[in-house]
Enzyme design. Sequence first.
Site, PDB file in Angstrom:
ATOM      1  CE1 TYR A 183      82.729  69.691  66.809  1.00  0.00           C
ATOM      2  CE2 TYR A 183      81.684  69.138  68.748  1.00  0.00           C
ATOM      3  CZ  TYR A 183      82.579  68.939  67.924  1.00  0.00           C
ATOM      4  OH  TYR A 183      83.584  67.889  67.972  1.00  0.00           O
ATOM      5  CE  LYS A 191      90.992  77.842  54.839  1.00  0.00           C
ATOM      6  NZ  LYS A 191      92.220  77.433  54.722  1.00  0.00           N
ATOM      7  CG  ASP A 215      95.022  76.664  56.569  1.00  0.00           C
ATOM      8  OD1 ASP A 215      94.713  77.659  57.048  1.00  0.00           O
ATOM      9  OD2 ASP A 215      94.965  76.532  55.140  1.00  0.00           O
ATOM     10  CG  ASP A 222      86.233  69.205  68.863  1.00  0.00           C
ATOM     11  OD1 ASP A 222      86.566  69.057  70.271  1.00  0.00           O
ATOM     12  OD2 ASP A 222      85.891  68.311  68.256  1.00  0.00           O
TER      13      ASP A 222
END
Length: 359
Positions: free
Chosen positions: A123, A190, A223, A247
Amino acid sequence: MANVTFVTGDGIGPEIAEATRRCIDATGADINWDIVEAGTDVMERLGTPLPDETLASIKKNGIAIKAPITTPVGTGFRSINVHLRQTLDLYACLRPCKSYKGVRSRYSDIDLVVVRENTEDLYAGIEYEKGKDDTNEIIDWINRHTTRKITKDSGVSIKPISVTATQRIVRFAFDYARKLGRKKVTSVHKANIMKFSDGLWLDVSRQVAKEYSDIEFEDRIVDNMCMQLIQKPELYDVLVLPNLYGDILSDLCAGLVGGLGVAPGGNIGDKAAVFEATHGSAPKYKGQNKVNPTALILSGVMMLHHLGKTEQAEKLENAVAAVIAEGKDVTYDMKPDRDDPTAVGTSQMADAIIRKITG
Ligand code: NAD
């Protein structure tokens, strides 16, 4: 008396801003409002979606509440929301997601807080368009220096994650947990795949956690976190995430408590704080006195807490909760049947909340 900037926004912004301001005033919070504009409406008149006075007012007061602003597509101005966060260095996006009785949802008793890093990650706006010279230069460099190959017809977005920004957001999450008496912080990443960005995030999270031995710490891969939030959200408390995952998961968490209509938020830095609803400007409902003002009003509750006006914050939150629980004077989206003719308008819902406050 506190000086607070109110940015009225565009689309449904001005209607929910007015409803929110009236509800906050009814608590006796004693706020001196500086009401300013931003967005497409003022753009049409002044040629800029973010007039200098608006930014100057937020900087001067150090605290603002902002109604939604449309992000124009293809005009060159990326997003006023992103611009404000970057200019004011509002590095923490705080989104409490709490169940209120009467809000239709698959879940009850959710009480999660999402702390999203606001300044870095994909972002950050460091992007290279397909086919441009600088993009080709970057692709050539990567293709020369690594075994991975990027094809020439690619666009490229850069994902920076720094020690400095990670330290301050993870500290923010722990400080918030401590202040609000919360028990656990979960750092989401991640790191198994993105070793140098998310891996750094995880290492720094673990180091910072050592400074807060009174609060439990754990980490989750993003995830898996999504699945866990759907299956057993009660296991989680405060979540801290890099920008993009933050987000996405803040919308997921908003979904757990009944959707965007009831999801408040705050963007907070060391010098300024801007409180705003999670939802956007819903332009198709503009001027219809139809949409739900709750998310912005609950953002007002967060703002009152931030100002140290705890009594007024609780008064306002209790009044909102009571009106929602009764289910009578609520907007269409809160009725079991969205076409229910007894649904009230934005301003009438605010009136009902004010009646609860003033008794
Ligand atoms: P949106 O949140 O504006 O609207 C999506 C749908 O959600 C609406 O059509 C409506 O059905 C529902 N909805 C939203 N708010 C509601 C409310 N208060 N009460 C009842 N229903 C409500 O999302 P969008 O259509 O993707 O975005 C519209 C514009 O808003 C875009 O330009 C987007 O960039 C911008 N946006 C701004 C902000 C912000 O200012 N912080 C945040 C998100 C999106």
